[in-house]
Design an enzyme around this catalytic site. Sequence first.
Site, PDB file in Angstrom:
ATOM      1  N   GLY A  69      45.423  44.768  48.068  1.00  0.00           N
ATOM      2  CA  GLY A  69      44.341  44.770  47.095  1.00  0.00           C
ATOM      3  C   GLY A  69      43.895  43.344  46.824  1.00  0.00           C
ATOM      4  O   GLY A  69      44.682  42.403  46.951  1.00  0.00           O
ATOM      5  N   GLN A 108      39.848  36.320  42.851  1.00  0.00           N
ATOM      6  CA  GLN A 108      40.896  35.680  43.659  1.00  0.00           C
ATOM      7  C   GLN A 108      40.305  34.820  44.784  1.00  0.00           C
ATOM      8  O   GLN A 108      41.011  33.993  45.368  1.00  0.00           O
ATOM      9  CB  GLN A 108      41.857  36.729  44.238  1.00  0.00           C
ATOM     10  CG  GLN A 108      42.708  37.400  43.163  1.00  0.00           C
ATOM     11  CD  GLN A 108      43.659  38.413  43.766  1.00  0.00           C
ATOM     12  OE1 GLN A 108      43.295  39.565  43.950  1.00  0.00           O
ATOM     13  NE2 GLN A 108      44.865  37.972  44.103  1.00  0.00           N
ATOM     14  N   HIS A 147      43.058  41.606  36.985  1.00  0.00           N
ATOM     15  CA  HIS A 147      42.458  40.358  37.485  1.00  0.00           C
ATOM     16  C   HIS A 147      41.045  40.167  36.936  1.00  0.00           C
ATOM     17  O   HIS A 147      40.620  39.047  36.672  1.00  0.00           O
ATOM     18  CB  HIS A 147      42.361  40.381  39.021  1.00  0.00           C
ATOM     19  CG  HIS A 147      43.620  40.007  39.732  1.00  0.00           C
ATOM     20  ND1 HIS A 147      44.189  38.758  39.622  1.00  0.00           N
ATOM     21  CD2 HIS A 147      44.396  40.697  40.602  1.00  0.00           C
ATOM     22  CE1 HIS A 147      45.278  38.708  40.392  1.00  0.00           C
ATOM     23  NE2 HIS A 147      45.433  39.875  40.992  1.00  0.00           N
ATOM     24  N   HIS A 182      46.637  46.850  38.507  1.00  0.00           N
ATOM     25  CA  HIS A 182      46.922  45.439  38.808  1.00  0.00           C
ATOM     26  C   HIS A 182      45.612  44.690  39.095  1.00  0.00           C
ATOM     27  O   HIS A 182      45.367  43.610  38.546  1.00  0.00           O
ATOM     28  CB  HIS A 182      47.876  45.375  40.010  1.00  0.00           C
ATOM     29  CG  HIS A 182      48.129  44.001  40.548  1.00  0.00           C
ATOM     30  ND1 HIS A 182      49.378  43.432  40.603  1.00  0.00           N
ATOM     31  CD2 HIS A 182      47.289  43.078  41.078  1.00  0.00           C
ATOM     32  CE1 HIS A 182      49.288  42.218  41.129  1.00  0.00           C
ATOM     33  NE2 HIS A 182      48.028  41.980  41.428  1.00  0.00           N
ATOM     34  N   GLU A 183      44.783  45.274  39.960  1.00  0.00           N
ATOM     35  CA  GLU A 183      43.530  44.599  40.344  1.00  0.00           C
ATOM     36  C   GLU A 183      42.560  44.520  39.167  1.00  0.00           C
ATOM     37  O   GLU A 183      41.864  43.530  38.998  1.00  0.00           O
ATOM     38  CB  GLU A 183      42.867  45.303  41.529  1.00  0.00           C
ATOM     39  CG  GLU A 183      43.699  45.339  42.810  1.00  0.00           C
ATOM     40  CD  GLU A 183      44.213  43.980  43.250  1.00  0.00           C
ATOM     41  OE1 GLU A 183      43.547  42.961  42.988  1.00  0.00           O
ATOM     42  OE2 GLU A 183      45.314  43.932  43.839  1.00  0.00           O
ATOM     43  N   CYS A 217      51.537  39.624  44.287  1.00  0.00           N
ATOM     44  CA  CYS A 217      50.119  39.275  44.189  1.00  0.00           C
ATOM     45  C   CYS A 217      49.826  38.125  45.140  1.00  0.00           C
ATOM     46  O   CYS A 217      50.595  37.173  45.198  1.00  0.00           O
ATOM     47  CB  CYS A 217      49.801  38.859  42.754  1.00  0.00           C
ATOM     48  SG  CYS A 217      48.079  38.406  42.494  1.00  0.00           S
ATOM     49  N   LEU A 218      48.688  38.213  45.846  1.00  0.00           N
ATOM     50  CA  LEU A 218      48.332  37.153  46.792  1.00  0.00           C
ATOM     51  C   LEU A 218      48.105  35.813  46.087  1.00  0.00           C
ATOM     52  O   LEU A 218      48.229  34.763  46.708  1.00  0.00           O
ATOM     53  CB  LEU A 218      47.079  37.539  47.586  1.00  0.00           C
ATOM     54  CG  LEU A 218      47.255  38.751  48.518  1.00  0.00           C
ATOM     55  CD1 LEU A 218      45.918  39.132  49.145  1.00  0.00           C
ATOM     56  CD2 LEU A 218      48.296  38.467  49.592  1.00  0.00           C
TER      57      LEU A 218
HETATM   58 NI    NI Z   1      47.007  40.368  42.307  1.00  0.00          NI
END
Ligand code: NI
Length: 169
Positions: free
Chosen positions: A46, A51, A140, A136-137, A94-95
Amino acid sequence: MAIRDILIVPDLRLKQVSTPVEQVDDDLRALMDDMLETMYDAPGIGLAAIQIGVAKRVIVMDLSREDEPREPRYFVNPEILSSADELQPYEEGCLSVPDIFDEVERPARVRLRYLNYQGELIEEDAEGMYAVCIQHEMDHLDGVLFIDHLSRLKRDRAVAKVKKAVRAA
Ligand code: NI
């Protein structure tokens, strides 16, 4: 399509609240294409637009397994209409917080509304991994990272670890 740079903590842009998208047009689809390519390259399941430094309420996701065909999903202006009372713990990563994993509890099921890649309004229920990932997304989009759900000690430790790894790279 292009692979974009992913912002890493403690980049302050990750704290920004993203703004709603006015219309799903070709420019937005080009952004979603780049996001998807960036996510696959990372690799991740995701990615929210912030991001890659774009403060728009846009998410891409693909929860298919490695041995399955790709199944990209796109979410524009997603909203949670209702959440189950039941909480479910899941080990998240998370990236933007590379190589850190920790357990977060979130509602086990949510009802969602969003616009898809074509700009169609979709309403559906999410559970399991889908519910975890979309929550989660969506965090962000409001400048919240999964480590913000942890204790302050764990959060500070995670950021310090990422900074150290970035310096060493
Ligand atoms: Ni994330």
